[in-house]
Write an enzyme that holds these catalytic residues in place. Sequence first.
Site, PDB file in Angstrom:
ATOM      1  CD  GLU A 120      -2.932  -1.197   2.295  1.00  0.00           C
ATOM      2  OE1 GLU A 120      -2.788  -0.441   3.276  1.00  0.00           O
ATOM      3  OE2 GLU A 120      -3.950  -1.893   2.118  1.00  0.00           O
ATOM      4  CD  GLU A 265      -3.640  -6.403   3.297  1.00  0.00           C
ATOM      5  OE1 GLU A 265      -4.410  -5.779   4.052  1.00  0.00           O
ATOM      6  OE2 GLU A 265      -2.422  -6.183   3.251  1.00  0.00           O
TER       7      GLU A 265
END
Length: 479
Positions: A120, A265
């Site tokens: 991220e 995720e």
Amino acid sequence: MAARTQLLVVACCILAALSNVAHGIGVNWGSMMSHPLTPSIVVGMLKDNHIDKVKLFDSDSWTVSALAGTNIDVILGIPNDQLKKLADSYDHAKDWVKENVTKHLYDGGVNIRYVAVGNEPFLKSYNGTNLKTTLPALENIQKALDAAGHGDKIKTTVPNNADVYESPSNKPSDAVFRKDVKDVMLQMVKFLDDNDAPFMVNIYPFLSLYLNADFPFDYAFCDGQGEPITDKGTQYTNVFDANYDTLVWALKKAGAPKMKIIVGEVGWPTDGSKNADVKLAKRFYDGYLKKVAANKGTPLRPGHLDVYLFGLLDEDLKSVEPGMFERHWGIFRYDGQPKFPIDFTGKGQDKMPVAAKGVQYMPSQWCVFKKNTTDMKTVAAQVGYACSNSDCTSLGGSSSCNRLDLQGNISYAFNMYFQMKDQDVESCYFNGLAEIVTRNLSAGSCLFKVQIVSAGGRLGGSALGASLLAGLISLLSLL
Ligand SMILES: *[C@@H]1O[C@H](CO)[C@@H](O)[C@H](O)[C@H]1NC(C)=O
Ligand SMILES: *[C@@H]1O[C@H](CO)[C@@H](O)[C@H](O)[C@H]1NC(C)=O
Ligand SMILES: *[C@@H]1O[C@H](CO)[C@@H](O)[C@H](O)[C@H]1NC(C)=O
Ligand SMILES: *[C@@H]1O[C@H](CO)[C@@H](O)[C@H](O)[C@H]1NC(C)=O
Ligand SMILES: *[C@@H]1O[C@H](CO)[C@@H](O)[C@H](O)[C@H]1NC(C)=O
């Protein structure tokens, strides 16, 4: 001869079909814990639960080696703090591939499928820190994989938070990449497309609910109870589908309408916040896993979803900056014990998954507050110290230990520190306020933990989140 060729073709198809079936759900195996389970124990858990895909956040050699000979597909990770070095030096990227990929690719070795570059990296809260290094690091790693002859089998990608794209109207078709990352996202999409690599995205219905008090509750779950939203004639009954299809639209507008998407995720935490509990986690996973098993996909991308659940185990060293729930994403507890029934095959069987085997615990003893103390001022300082150097995220207002009385609160904090310090006798002193007992104070959902014996592990101690600090201050004010 012809018949034999046909037979071969049929055999191939059956094999191909079987290998499709075999590759079901994946999980994220994080390692931000003070007392990690031995890698071979975790690999045993994966096998016992028929999980055949795993995503890592680094490429720790002990962990990766434990996956050798298992047929488990592996995504290696590169932490954000390594991006700059890899961006600046192709030679370093070559070393990285040699040491962390090539080494594991012998006959009977590790099934490495992807390298996830960064984690991220463009998260809004990072203020653009990785904006200039992520793409060059990605390019260098792919180039090094190609040069080493692995490029056809192993692709690179970047796990993106879903905050890299947005839709002003909340309708998927209005998708745009976030303004401050738009340029780099378009370049990244082009690079991934040119290399036949997938786009990876982390999607969190829980966070939609957490971040927005007005969010329609049932829309966070995939069991069809959400009030539908219509976009160009397409109906969405849950936020996962809508979010995923927002990405599909963004990719289409970026000229990559067919790009493979991997959900890096997705999951639900079980403690540390309102709506973070085992009941709702079970509801989320039940609906989500059934949906994945049915191969329904999303309205714009019907079919198989490639998914990695977050996560396998609780991680007591994760930053609590986003919220206290951060340390409670595990489907399994810190010690590999399951928290709630979950059926990874999506058949909806109401069964506990298989716990970790061969876990060694420290002695059954706890550090607690001596009840006859009256010096409460010192107590407050000691509790603050204990919590700043361990994990008190289960004490908060909506958490699993929120019904402890004041004594219980203090004992909980003391014990977490004691267990963090491997039950070192000196760590249960607290100015003479504490003592070691053999009575288990766990009650209901509130676990007074006994730590495991762990060979690896990072050093304990981590910053307190703002909300936890507020909780502590309110505790101190009672004293
Ligand atoms: C290989 O990966 C490990 C773990 O992520 C890392 O510490 C190490 O620096 C990497 N090797 C190279 C040569 O970069
Ligand atoms: C990003 O900026 C905010 C506000 O200026 C600041 O509080 C935060 O610490 C910064 N985060 C990082 C990772 O630099
Ligand atoms: C407090 O309890 C401890 C044992 O837990 C005992 O040794 C001590 O004498 C007690 N003190 C008072 C003032 O009761
Ligand atoms: C226990 O601690 C929590 C958080 O630190 C606090 O919210 C709660 O009020 C405390 N309970 C008592 C009875 O002091
Ligand atoms: C303490 O009790 C809880 C249940 O209340 C249990 O789950 C846990 O295993 C017990 N711990 C030990 C070390 O016996």
